[in-house]
Scaffold this motif. Structure first.
Motif, PDB file in Angstrom:
ATOM      1  N   MET A  30       0.831  -1.202   0.000  1.00 38.08           N
ATOM      2  CA  MET A  30       0.000   0.000   0.000  1.00 38.08           C
ATOM      3  C   MET A  30       0.866   1.252   0.000  1.00 38.08           C
ATOM      4  O   MET A  30       1.909   1.293   0.639  1.00 38.08           O
ATOM      5  CB  MET A  30      -0.920   0.010   1.226  1.00 38.08           C
ATOM      6  N   LYS A  31       0.363   2.274  -0.696  1.00 34.66           N
ATOM      7  CA  LYS A  31       1.020   3.569  -0.691  1.00 34.66           C
ATOM      8  C   LYS A  31       0.110   4.578  -0.004  1.00 34.66           C
ATOM      9  O   LYS A  31      -1.092   4.633  -0.285  1.00 34.66           O
ATOM     10  CB  LYS A  31       1.325   4.016  -2.117  1.00 34.66           C
ATOM     11  N   ILE A  32       0.679   5.365   0.904  1.00 37.16           N
ATOM     12  CA  ILE A  32      -0.065   6.393   1.617  1.00 37.16           C
ATOM     13  C   ILE A  32       0.650   7.726   1.450  1.00 37.16           C
ATOM     14  O   ILE A  32       1.843   7.830   1.738  1.00 37.16           O
ATOM     15  CB  ILE A  32      -0.198   6.057   3.115  1.00 37.16           C
ATOM     16  N   ASP A  33      -0.063   8.726   0.971  1.00 35.96           N
ATOM     17  CA  ASP A  33       0.455  10.085   0.890  1.00 35.96           C
ATOM     18  C   ASP A  33      -0.310  10.955   1.875  1.00 35.96           C
ATOM     19  O   ASP A  33      -1.551  10.891   1.935  1.00 35.96           O
ATOM     20  CB  ASP A  33       0.287  10.656  -0.524  1.00 35.96           C
ATOM     21  N   VAL A  34       0.401  11.750   2.643  1.00 36.90           N
ATOM     22  CA  VAL A  34      -0.226  12.620   3.641  1.00 36.90           C
ATOM     23  C   VAL A  34       0.067  14.070   3.274  1.00 36.90           C
ATOM     24  O   VAL A  34       1.224  14.492   3.256  1.00 36.90           O
ATOM     25  CB  VAL A  34       0.302  12.330   5.056  1.00 36.90           C
ATOM     26  N   LEU A  35      -0.987  14.827   2.984  1.00 38.98           N
ATOM     27  CA  LEU A  35      -0.840  16.253   2.719  1.00 38.98           C
ATOM     28  C   LEU A  35      -0.946  16.991   4.047  1.00 38.98           C
ATOM     29  O   LEU A  35      -1.986  16.938   4.721  1.00 38.98           O
ATOM     30  CB  LEU A  35      -1.941  16.743   1.772  1.00 38.98           C
TER      31      LEU A  35
ATOM     32  N   LEU B 132       6.628   7.712  12.468  1.00 39.82           N
ATOM     33  CA  LEU B 132       7.098   6.898  11.345  1.00 39.82           C
ATOM     34  C   LEU B 132       8.400   6.146  11.637  1.00 39.82           C
ATOM     35  O   LEU B 132       8.813   5.312  10.836  1.00 39.82           O
ATOM     36  CB  LEU B 132       7.303   7.778  10.112  1.00 39.82           C
ATOM     37  N   THR B 133       9.024   6.423  12.765  1.00 40.70           N
ATOM     38  CA  THR B 133      10.344   5.843  13.023  1.00 40.70           C
ATOM     39  C   THR B 133      10.372   4.939  14.248  1.00 40.70           C
ATOM     40  O   THR B 133      11.436   4.652  14.782  1.00 40.70           O
ATOM     41  CB  THR B 133      11.392   6.959  13.203  1.00 40.70           C
TER      42      THR B 133
ATOM     43  N   ILE C 255       7.259  -0.159   7.224  1.00 43.52           N
ATOM     44  CA  ILE C 255       7.932   0.632   6.183  1.00 43.52           C
ATOM     45  C   ILE C 255       9.222  -0.047   5.744  1.00 43.52           C
ATOM     46  O   ILE C 255       9.498  -0.185   4.545  1.00 43.52           O
ATOM     47  CB  ILE C 255       8.216   2.059   6.702  1.00 43.52           C
ATOM     48  N   ASP C 256      10.013  -0.496   6.719  1.00 40.48           N
ATOM     49  CA  ASP C 256      11.299  -1.135   6.410  1.00 40.48           C
ATOM     50  C   ASP C 256      11.117  -2.404   5.592  1.00 40.48           C
ATOM     51  O   ASP C 256      11.951  -2.733   4.729  1.00 40.48           O
ATOM     52  CB  ASP C 256      12.054  -1.455   7.705  1.00 40.48           C
TER      53      ASP C 256
ATOM     54  N   LYS D 249       6.010  -3.184   3.382  1.00 39.48           N
ATOM     55  CA  LYS D 249       4.592  -3.514   3.400  1.00 39.48           C
ATOM     56  C   LYS D 249       3.750  -2.266   3.131  1.00 39.48           C
ATOM     57  O   LYS D 249       2.622  -2.351   2.663  1.00 39.48           O
ATOM     58  CB  LYS D 249       4.195  -4.100   4.765  1.00 39.48           C
ATOM     59  N   VAL D 250       4.328  -1.105   3.455  1.00 37.79           N
ATOM     60  CA  VAL D 250       3.642   0.164   3.224  1.00 37.79           C
ATOM     61  C   VAL D 250       4.676   1.235   2.885  1.00 37.79           C
ATOM     62  O   VAL D 250       5.805   1.201   3.373  1.00 37.79           O
ATOM     63  CB  VAL D 250       2.813   0.575   4.467  1.00 37.79           C
ATOM     64  N   GLU D 251       4.282   2.150   2.015  1.00 33.03           N
ATOM     65  CA  GLU D 251       5.102   3.321   1.699  1.00 33.03           C
ATOM     66  C   GLU D 251       4.326   4.548   2.162  1.00 33.03           C
ATOM     67  O   GLU D 251       3.171   4.745   1.755  1.00 33.03           O
ATOM     68  CB  GLU D 251       5.356   3.403   0.190  1.00 33.03           C
ATOM     69  N   ILE D 252       4.936   5.362   3.009  1.00 33.58           N
ATOM     70  CA  ILE D 252       4.262   6.546   3.543  1.00 33.58           C
ATOM     71  C   ILE D 252       5.062   7.793   3.187  1.00 33.58           C
ATOM     72  O   ILE D 252       6.238   7.900   3.544  1.00 33.58           O
ATOM     73  CB  ILE D 252       4.068   6.447   5.073  1.00 33.58           C
TER      74      ILE D 252
END
Length: 220
Positions: free
Chosen positions: A1-6, A17-18, A26-27, A30-33
């Motif tokens: 899944m890709k997630i973009d946050v405006l 995120l860390t 993320i590592d 499984k997901v890209e944010i």
């Protein structure tokens, strides 16, 4: 899944995120944010993204241009656009499961008095995390992203997901760990007898009891 946050405040997401499950997801790809500061898309030279309200009123509204221009840049045929706002439907686990099946989610985080109403024409869904007012949409976005991410395949053990709260509209059953007795408080003996059938029946009974006591609305 890709997630973009405006968001106008991407630094708010640094710890989120860390650490913990989100970082591992993320590592392991499984997901890209991605965090996107839509201030970069304003046509105003001073970086301004808000303005006074037509007709008068307190506060400032987010202008159309930076949000529209940003969405134009990142939207694809798979994008599902969500605005975090008090006027949205209240978020719950069922909605989290639905959203976890999307390929690309774009979250729009508001600030100030809200958005120019025309921005709603870009949005597939409005979501609220409760009937209260926050400074902006960043904290709600983190809540929703956390809930969705842990549901993605391979992020968390499937067995753990099956036994979580709100499955079948019930809270999780009471759980205990060592020691068996602490300050006079004892673990229920049925959990110590090794009879898995009796343990399962006890858990189901107490799951319903706990839900009725703490969240009777879920039983309706």
């Amino acid at each position: 899944m890709k997630i973009d946050v405006l968001t106008l405040f991407p630094n708010m997401f640094e710890g989120f995120l860390t650490e913990s499950i989100i970082k591992r997801a993320i590592d392991s790809k499984k997901v890209e944010i991605n965090l996107i500061n839509f201030r970069d898309y304003t046509p105003l030279k001073n970086g301004q993204v808000d303005d006074t309200i037509y007709g008068g009123g307190a506060g400032m509204l987010i202008r159309c241009e930076p949000v529209f221009e940003c969405i134009d840049k990142i939207k694809t045929k798979d994008s599902y656009i969500i605005m975090l706002t008090p006027s949205g439907k209240t978020f719950n686990q069922k909605k989290a499961i639905d959203l976890s099946k999307k390929k690309h989610i774009i979250f729009i985080c508001g600030h100030y008095e809200g958005f120019d109403e025309r921005i709603n024409t870009l949005v597939d869904e409005e979501i609220s995390i409760g009937d209260f007012v926050l400074t902006g949409g960043e904290v709600p976005a983190m809540c929703v992203i956390d809930t969705i991410t842990r549901l993605l395949p391979g992020v968390i053990n499937n067995k753990s997901l099956e036994s979580e709260s709100f499955n079948d509209n019930l809270l999780d059953f009471p759980m205990y760990t060592k020691p068996a007795v602490y300050r006079g408080l004892e673990v229920p003996k049925v959990l110590l007898n090794g009879n898995h059938k009796e343990i399962e029946l006890w858990r189901i009974e107490n799951q319903k009891k706990k839900t009725m006591e703490k969240r009777p609305d879920l039983m309706e």
